[in-house]
Design a protein around this motif. Structure first.
Motif, PDB file in Angstrom:
ATOM      1  N   LEU A 146       7.285   5.077  -8.808  1.00 20.65           N
ATOM      2  CA  LEU A 146       6.274   5.466  -8.126  1.00 20.65           C
ATOM      3  C   LEU A 146       6.608   4.973  -6.564  1.00 20.65           C
ATOM      4  O   LEU A 146       7.067   3.972  -6.511  1.00 20.65           O
ATOM      5  N   THR A 147       6.168   5.777  -5.691  1.00 17.55           N
ATOM      6  CA  THR A 147       6.298   5.525  -4.207  1.00 17.55           C
ATOM      7  C   THR A 147       4.922   4.635  -3.932  1.00 17.55           C
ATOM      8  O   THR A 147       4.228   4.778  -4.536  1.00 17.55           O
ATOM      9  N   PRO A 148       4.976   4.092  -2.735  1.00 20.94           N
ATOM     10  CA  PRO A 148       3.899   3.244  -2.210  1.00 20.94           C
ATOM     11  C   PRO A 148       2.623   4.183  -2.234  1.00 20.94           C
ATOM     12  O   PRO A 148       1.528   3.680  -2.615  1.00 20.94           O
ATOM     13  N   SER A 149       2.696   5.550  -1.623  1.00 20.56           N
ATOM     14  CA  SER A 149       1.487   6.296  -1.490  1.00 20.56           C
ATOM     15  C   SER A 149       1.084   6.599  -3.060  1.00 20.56           C
ATOM     16  O   SER A 149       0.001   6.747  -3.318  1.00 20.56           O
ATOM     17  N   GLU A 150       2.063   6.909  -3.836  1.00 23.02           N
ATOM     18  CA  GLU A 150       1.584   7.159  -5.265  1.00 23.02           C
ATOM     19  C   GLU A 150       0.823   6.149  -5.839  1.00 23.02           C
ATOM     20  O   GLU A 150      -0.280   6.132  -6.595  1.00 23.02           O
ATOM     21  N   GLU A 151       1.194   4.844  -5.712  1.00 23.67           N
ATOM     22  CA  GLU A 151       0.477   3.596  -6.010  1.00 23.67           C
ATOM     23  C   GLU A 151      -0.761   3.663  -5.605  1.00 23.67           C
ATOM     24  O   GLU A 151      -1.850   3.483  -6.284  1.00 23.67           O
ATOM     25  N   LEU A 152      -1.036   3.807  -4.423  1.00 23.18           N
ATOM     26  CA  LEU A 152      -2.166   3.743  -3.630  1.00 23.18           C
ATOM     27  C   LEU A 152      -3.060   4.625  -4.047  1.00 23.18           C
ATOM     28  O   LEU A 152      -4.339   4.652  -4.368  1.00 23.18           O
ATOM     29  N   THR A 153      -2.479   5.921  -4.281  1.00 16.25           N
ATOM     30  CA  THR A 153      -3.476   7.129  -4.934  1.00 16.25           C
ATOM     31  C   THR A 153      -3.987   6.697  -6.310  1.00 16.25           C
ATOM     32  O   THR A 153      -5.422   6.822  -6.638  1.00 16.25           O
ATOM     33  N   LEU A 154      -3.206   6.032  -7.246  1.00 11.97           N
ATOM     34  CA  LEU A 154      -3.530   5.723  -8.370  1.00 11.97           C
ATOM     35  C   LEU A 154      -4.529   4.544  -8.304  1.00 11.97           C
ATOM     36  O   LEU A 154      -5.620   4.466  -9.196  1.00 11.97           O
ATOM     37  N   VAL A 155      -4.363   3.586  -7.583  1.00  9.55           N
ATOM     38  CA  VAL A 155      -5.556   2.560  -7.394  1.00  9.55           C
ATOM     39  C   VAL A 155      -6.802   2.996  -6.718  1.00  9.55           C
ATOM     40  O   VAL A 155      -7.830   2.572  -7.502  1.00  9.55           O
ATOM     41  N   ASN A 156      -6.820   3.867  -5.798  1.00 11.75           N
ATOM     42  CA  ASN A 156      -7.933   4.454  -5.582  1.00 11.75           C
ATOM     43  C   ASN A 156      -8.645   5.543  -6.471  1.00 11.75           C
ATOM     44  O   ASN A 156     -10.111   5.164  -6.602  1.00 11.75           O
ATOM     45  N   ALA A 162     -11.024   8.921   3.695  1.00 13.14           N
ATOM     46  CA  ALA A 162     -11.007   8.515   2.426  1.00 13.14           C
ATOM     47  C   ALA A 162     -11.702   9.468   1.288  1.00 13.14           C
ATOM     48  O   ALA A 162     -11.378   9.249   0.116  1.00 13.14           O
ATOM     49  N   GLN A 163     -12.319  10.303   1.943  1.00 13.72           N
ATOM     50  CA  GLN A 163     -13.110  11.601   1.113  1.00 13.72           C
ATOM     51  C   GLN A 163     -11.810  12.347   0.468  1.00 13.72           C
ATOM     52  O   GLN A 163     -12.058  13.066  -0.531  1.00 13.72           O
ATOM     53  N   GLU A 164     -10.436  12.224   1.025  1.00 11.27           N
ATOM     54  CA  GLU A 164      -9.545  13.219   0.389  1.00 11.27           C
ATOM     55  C   GLU A 164      -9.087  12.494  -0.724  1.00 11.27           C
ATOM     56  O   GLU A 164      -8.587  13.489  -1.745  1.00 11.27           O
ATOM     57  N   TYR A 165      -9.397  11.396  -1.368  1.00 13.80           N
ATOM     58  CA  TYR A 165      -8.972  10.907  -2.697  1.00 13.80           C
ATOM     59  C   TYR A 165      -9.893  11.643  -3.755  1.00 13.80           C
ATOM     60  O   TYR A 165      -9.264  11.667  -4.753  1.00 13.80           O
ATOM     61  N   GLU A 166     -11.125  11.990  -3.467  1.00 12.52           N
ATOM     62  CA  GLU A 166     -11.528  12.601  -4.422  1.00 12.52           C
ATOM     63  C   GLU A 166     -11.548  13.892  -4.746  1.00 12.52           C
ATOM     64  O   GLU A 166     -11.687  14.649  -5.506  1.00 12.52           O
ATOM     65  N   LYS A 167     -10.558  14.774  -3.720  1.00 14.47           N
ATOM     66  CA  LYS A 167     -10.022  15.777  -3.773  1.00 14.47           C
ATOM     67  C   LYS A 167      -8.747  16.142  -4.446  1.00 14.47           C
ATOM     68  O   LYS A 167      -8.132  17.204  -4.368  1.00 14.47           O
ATOM     69  N   ILE A 168      -8.217  14.983  -4.780  1.00 18.66           N
ATOM     70  CA  ILE A 168      -6.849  15.103  -5.334  1.00 18.66           C
ATOM     71  C   ILE A 168      -6.837  15.913  -6.794  1.00 18.66           C
ATOM     72  O   ILE A 168      -7.598  15.430  -7.412  1.00 18.66           O
ATOM     73  N   PRO A 169      -5.852  16.795  -6.906  1.00 23.49           N
ATOM     74  CA  PRO A 169      -6.023  17.550  -8.302  1.00 23.49           C
ATOM     75  C   PRO A 169      -5.660  16.491  -9.163  1.00 23.49           C
ATOM     76  O   PRO A 169      -4.886  15.760  -9.471  1.00 23.49           O
ATOM     77  N   VAL A 170      -6.275  17.050 -10.562  1.00 26.25           N
ATOM     78  CA  VAL A 170      -5.973  16.023 -11.693  1.00 26.25           C
ATOM     79  C   VAL A 170      -4.531  16.295 -12.250  1.00 26.25           C
ATOM     80  O   VAL A 170      -4.176  15.172 -12.755  1.00 26.25           O
TER      81      VAL A 170
END
Length: 411
Positions: A86-96, A338-346
């Protein structure tokens, strides 16, 4: 001023970072997690290579269709590449994502906002120094939420806590508590903007219903229209929604003070109200945040004292509002993003989790090795094997172990 007191806290000294420092820290944490995955896969590949060279791996077996033995071709572990990490951004996406799950779990218990906020900050702080490669956040959620209830004096017994979540056991809740506590540096006290926000709203409502002739207050009332109290109440509800969601998922806790975060959420709820409030409390005619004047002893009569007072007035520090408003706007923008994290596709989240699953389980792809990371540990040996080991131990060593009130030495 509260910000001056905040600079003396552990939260400010330990958990405040500039944007570049925070990015570097996350990259370092990610690199450490990648190294642990590579070490685990290297060990697993060596084990798989040694097992494929044993006679058992190449022993022919009878075919089901004819009598000619068909040898089992030994698999080549070297042909299986290392997993994509995982990249740092992918880690952050998963944590959020799991932070949002943690919020939903808190709502199931009907915990107060302080418990939810503390749990989210614990999760964020833990993964700031511990990669998801080694510590999958899904295995920490119940432990972190339970730890937050104790931190915020909303304690439940483990039995009562487990009743709300199917198949959850007290052992599973407490399994990683020590690890989580150490992972956040044993810093349990968190200064949330929620507390300051409640005080700020109460201050506004009290001032708006008073008959204070202060010109700044009158200007504030004029800007808020005919029903200023109603406007403040409506903005307070929207502000709290931002403080209990966007403020937690974003990085504002690492970059701004609690009062600035409160004002940033108020700015998102009602821009004009926030600007008017800042101007009233921190504008040119306000004394908020300015050092108190020390009374000087009169030496040469009343005329001298008057001259000193006028000189002090000329040295009055500049207003804080011009500096504060840009910081509040930047804080509000960070929360809004931060509202973008709710819009990340499944599908994106599933892809990231699938990559992590492959990283943490080399034994499923190489046929050897052991799982990597907490939550994937191999089950401890059965009690029967432990008893057999004790029986086979030398009599003298067994006697010393039994006589030691704290048991044998740790290994």
């Amino acid at each position: 001023m509260e910000d001056q007191l905040y600079t003396t806290t552990t939260q400010c000294k330990t958990w405040s970072f500039g944007p570049s420092t925070l990015s570097t820290l996350r990259s370092s944490t990610n690199a450490a997690g990648v190294r642990s995955i590579k070490r685990g896969w290297k060990r697993a590949r060596l084990e798989a290579s040694s097992s494929t060279n044993t006679p058992l791996a190449t022993t022919p077996i009878p075919s089901s269709s004819n009598s000619t033995p068909i040898p089992i071709p030994p698999s080549d572990p070297s042909s299986i590449p290392d997993p994509e990490t995982l990249t740092p951004s992918e880690e952050l996406t998963l944590v959020n994502y799991y932070m949002l799950r943690l919020m939903a779990m808190s709502d199931v218990f009907s915990f107060p906002s302080s418990v939810k906020a503390t749990a989210c900050v614990f999760l964020s702080r833990f993964h700031l120094h511990h990669s998801v490669h080694s510590y999958h956040p899904k295995h920490l959620l119940t432990t972190i939420l339970f730890l937050a209830t104790k931190t915020e004096n909303n304690y439940l017994s483990t039995a009562e806590f487990c009743k709300r979540i199917p198949k959850l056991t007290p052992e599973a809740v407490l399994k990683y508590e020590f690890k989580v506590a150490g992972g956040i540096g044993w810093d349990f006290e968190i200064r949330h903007p929620l507390r300051g926000a409640d005080g700020g709203i109460m201050e506004l409502l009290t001032a708006l219903t008073s008959n204070n002739p202060d010109p700044g207050l009158q200007a504030l009332k004029d800007k808020l229209g005919q029903t200023p109290s109603r406007r403040v109440t409506d903005a307070a509800g929207k502000m709290k929604a931002f403080l209990t969601k966007e403020a937690l998922v974003s990085d504002v806790y690492y970059h701004y003070t609690p009062p600035q975060i409160f004002l940033g959420a108020l700015y998102l709820a009602d821009k004009e109200l926030a600007e008017a409030y800042i101007e009233w409390r921190f504008g040119e005619n306000s004394t908020m945040g300015r050092p108190l004047k020390k009374k000087k002893k009169e030496k040469k009569g009343k005329e001298k004292a008057t001259e000193e007072d006028s000189s002090e007035a000329s040295k009055k520090p500049p207003a804080l509002a011009p500096k504060l408003i840009p910081a509040v706007i930047a804080c509000a923008d960070m929360m809004l993003k931060a509202q973008e994290y709710e819009k990340i596709p499944v599908d994106v989240l599933k892809r990231i989790d699938k990559k992590l699953h492959r990283c943490q389980n080399p034994q499923k792809f190489l046929g050897a090795g052991s799982p990597i990371g907490i939550g994937n540990e191999v089950a401890p040996p059965a009690k029967k094997h432990a008893d057999e080991a004790a029986v086979s131990a030398p009599p003298e060593k067994k006697r010393k172990t039994e006589e030691d009130m704290f048991g044998g030495a740790l290994r």
